[in-house]
Design an enzyme around this catalytic site. Structure first.
Site, short mmCIF file in Angstrom:
data_model
loop_
_atom_site.label_atom_id
_atom_site.label_comp_id
_atom_site.label_asym_id
_atom_site.label_seq_id
_atom_site.Cartn_x
_atom_site.Cartn_y
_atom_site.Cartn_z
N CYS A 183 0.83 -1.19 0.00
CA CYS A 183 0.00 0.00 0.00
C CYS A 183 0.87 1.24 0.00
O CYS A 183 2.08 1.18 -0.15
CB CYS A 183 -0.91 0.01 1.23
SG CYS A 183 -1.88 -1.50 1.44
N LEU A 199 -3.70 -1.61 -1.63
CA LEU A 199 -3.64 -2.66 -2.63
C LEU A 199 -3.98 -3.96 -1.91
O LEU A 199 -3.21 -4.43 -1.07
CB LEU A 199 -2.24 -2.75 -3.26
CG LEU A 199 -2.01 -3.87 -4.28
CD1 LEU A 199 -2.91 -3.70 -5.49
CD2 LEU A 199 -0.54 -3.91 -4.71
N ILE A 215 -4.27 -7.59 -0.80
CA ILE A 215 -3.49 -8.81 -1.02
C ILE A 215 -4.01 -9.94 -0.13
O ILE A 215 -4.19 -11.07 -0.57
CB ILE A 215 -1.99 -8.56 -0.72
CG1 ILE A 215 -1.45 -7.44 -1.61
CG2 ILE A 215 -1.19 -9.85 -0.89
CD1 ILE A 215 -1.41 -7.75 -3.08
N GLY A 266 3.02 -2.97 3.53
CA GLY A 266 3.90 -4.14 3.53
C GLY A 266 3.16 -5.43 3.79
O GLY A 266 1.94 -5.53 3.62
N ASP A 279 -3.07 -9.29 8.32
CA ASP A 279 -1.90 -9.04 9.16
C ASP A 279 -1.90 -7.66 9.81
O ASP A 279 -1.19 -7.43 10.80
CB ASP A 279 -0.61 -9.23 8.35
CG ASP A 279 -0.57 -8.42 7.06
OD1 ASP A 279 -1.57 -7.77 6.73
OD2 ASP A 279 0.48 -8.46 6.38
#
Length: 631
Positions: A2, A51, A53, A76, A100
């Site tokens: 991101c 983004l 993921i 990350g 996460d």
């Protein structure tokens, strides 16, 4: 993966305009096209571009802790988040999502600033503690993810994933740091120790920063370092087994994603090793991609195809024009600061190709730094043997004099290009390695500068920080010092910057399994003869991977992405090279000898010398001035 941005008032907690942070995030929208958010409280604002993921719908940011007492923005991936989630649950933490991000928040609430030592991954994040009214900034151990910061005239600190996020803030002062020009011409990039703009800094890799309202600006705190001072003992076969275990662990942990995942495949040792271990760990064919060039001398796709055939990957390859010079302006806009590693162009092209079918791609970056795979490291190892045979009092004057008179034979076969080697041998390991790493050595830079710039620069030399880093390294030998400098200086400044900007420009997440910190720590402890042997770097890794890869893949000369810039500056970019001396951006600084620049461009155009790297540096410096609004 991101983009993050934010503002924190260091003195009094003034209100923050959320639109201002939204504009900062919009400037890095390419990093996160799947979502956006801004959160504010007195004296602070956090912004995020996402983004998606992992946990595609369940982890929007900025993210509050379940009790509302902390707020996070994060760029990350944390690869051990599932193990941490289990441990934190045992301590009473509750989770609402499957990603996460929430694990970082729980880790902060459990362990405070020490949480970073528990996190395995790549990250740059900011946590605002609503009770203590503190802002905690952190960057991963190796510097995979960037974080720029700048104090502003209203008493606030602005931060963001890229410099362009800060450029969107109207109070950011746009004044070039003249010492950054010296650094850039020496290294081909502006290192993490400096920024192109005065007042802008980068949080160093492996560091954190804890800010409090009303307290002085603190110094970043280092939470991780790598040491080359210990030597691991054991039989080579046992060390091979340990290395393979660590590589398998690193690769498999980076294959977790809720979106399509693949790998870059160049056909070299590192990317081929990653793909082989991915294929071993996957029940489905691995998606791989590579690019080739229409110039046979630059093309390596036949090697990539062999690996793809061997491991039955779902492979796509594309040939691109070696005359890709039209992308210069787009490249300058990606990096903001000047960046002269010409391999950024093909790296961007392979990222574009990968993004057509995947959202996450694993790369082979990091092994050369950790395991001594660069030719310059192998040369240093050999040079140190010569240094040991001759005292400095004799060696310095002898080789210094020879190097001064030896011609700079760029046109000659490599063994006859002795000038750099002679000058390297005249100094100690650190001086020699700094010269090997430099784009423009000191004597060349001196010839470019105007008297005004030389007075402005004073006693500072770009090599100073490299020499201090190597000489103060936790190391036993020159090779140790060189690898330490590569991991701490070259890797975050050049390689990781290149991969981050080119991948994020197309909203692709790049993951580097060979930069797992446990693997790095193991590699740093290996005896020198398991890193370099018989003129070969990465000796232990190559022998470990012989069960997976053929010898002509493992032991062929390293090539990497090559861009034909020398030909460009004698052809389609000859006009651009000639115009460098008259560039309004460069000439306007008054820092360069414009007649000298014109002479260099003409000598290259006519074939009397190869100044392609220097001309590329100057061209990218000129273009970056435009990007930064300085031209």
């Amino acid at each position: 993966m991101c983009g993050i941005a934010g503002i924190y008032h260091l003195e009094t907690p003034k209100p923050v305009d959320p639109d201002r942070v939204a504009r900062m995030c919009d400037a890095i929208a390419h990093r996160g096209p799947d979502g956006a958010g801004v959160w504010t409280a007195p004296g602070v604002a956090l912004g995020h571009r996402r983004l998606s993921i992992i946990d595609l719908a369940g982890s929007p940011q900025p993210m509050p802790a379940p009790d509302g007492r902390a707020m996070l923005v994060f760029n990350g991936e944390i690869y051990n988040y599932r193990e941490l989630r289990h441990e934190l649950r045992q301590h009473g933490a509750q989770f609402r999502t499957d990603g996460d991000s929430e694990v970082i928040l729980a880790a902060w609430q459990r362990w405070g600033p020490d949480c970073v030592s528990r996190l395995h991954g790549m990250f740059a994040f900011a946590i605002y503690d609503c009770d203590a009214r503190t802002l905690f900034l952190a960057r991963d151990r190796l510097g995979v993810k960037p974080l720029f910061m700048a104090p502003l005239s209203d008493g606030s600190l602005a931060f963001g994933s890229e410099l362009k996020a800060l450029l969107a803030h109207p109070l950011l002062r746009r004044e070039v740091d003249p010492l950054a020009v010296e650094d850039y011409l020496a290294w081909g990039y502006v290192p993490d120790t400096r920024s192109m703009l005065k007042g802008v800094t980068k949080l160093p890799a492996g560091h954190t920063l804890l800010l409090r309202h009303g307290a002085p600006m603190p110094v970043p705190v280092q939470y991780w370092d790598v040491s080359f001072s210990e030597r691991r003992k054991g039989k080579p076969a046992d060390l091979e087994a340990e290395l393979l275990h660590l590589m398998r662990q690193a690769v498999s942990s980076r294959m977790v994603a809720d979106v399509p995942l693949g790998a870059f495949l160049s056909g070299g040792v590192d990317s081929s090793s990653v793909v082989a271990l991915m294929a071993e760990a996957s029940a489905q064919p691995v998606r791989t991609c590579s690019i080739g060039f229409d110039d046979a001398a630059l093309d390596e796709t036949s090697y990539a195809s062999r690996i793809a055939d061997r491991y039955r990957t779902d492979h796509v390859s594309r040939t691109v024009s070696s005359d890709d010079y039209e992308a210069v302006d787009a490249l300058a806009a990606m990096f903001d600061e000047p960046f002269a590693d010409a391999s950024a162009l093909p790296t961007w092209r392979v990222c574009q190709l990968a993004r057509e079918s995947v959202t996450v791609a694993l790369s082979g970056d990091g092994a050369d730094e950790a395991l001594a795979g660069y030719r310059r490291q192998v040369f240093l190892h050999g040079e140190d043997r010569m240094r040991a045979l001759m005292p400095q009092a004799l060696r310095g004057p002898l080789f210094g004099a020879l190097g001064a008179v030896y011609p700079k034979a760029d046109w000659a076969p490599r063994p006859l290009r002795a000038k750099t080697t002679l000058l390297s041998l005249a100094g100690d390991s650190a001086q020699g390695y700094a010269r090997a790493l430099s784009f423009a050595p000191p004597e060349l830079r001196e010839s470019l500068y105007s008297p005004d710039y030389l007075r402005l620069r004073g006693d500072y030399r770009a090599e100073d920080q490299m020499l201090a880093l190597m000489r103060g390294a936790p190391a036993r030998s020159g090779l140790d010092q060189a690898q330490y400098a590569d991991l701490k200086f070259w890797l975050p400044g050049d390689i990781l910057t290149k991969v981050d900007r080119t991948s994020m420009a197309v909203a692709l997440e790049a993951r580097e399994p060979l930069l797992d910190h446990r693997l790095i720590e193991f590699a740093a402890s290996l005896p020198e003869n398991l890193r370099v042997r018989g003129g070969q770097g990465k000796w232990l890794m190559k022998h470990t991977m012989r069960r997976f890869l053929d010898d002509d893949i493992l032991f062929r000369p390293k090539q990497g992405f090559v861009t034909p810039i020398a030909r460009w500056f004698r052809g389609p970019l000859a006009g651009a090279a000639g115009a460098i001396a008259d560039s309004a951006a460069l000439a306007g600084t008054g820092w360069f000898d414009t007649r000298r620049l014109a002479t260099i461009a003409e000598a290259h155009r006519t074939g009397r010398a190869d100044h392609s790297r220097l001309l590329w540096q100057l061209l990218m410096l000129d273009r970056s001035f435009t990007v930064l609004g300085l031209a």
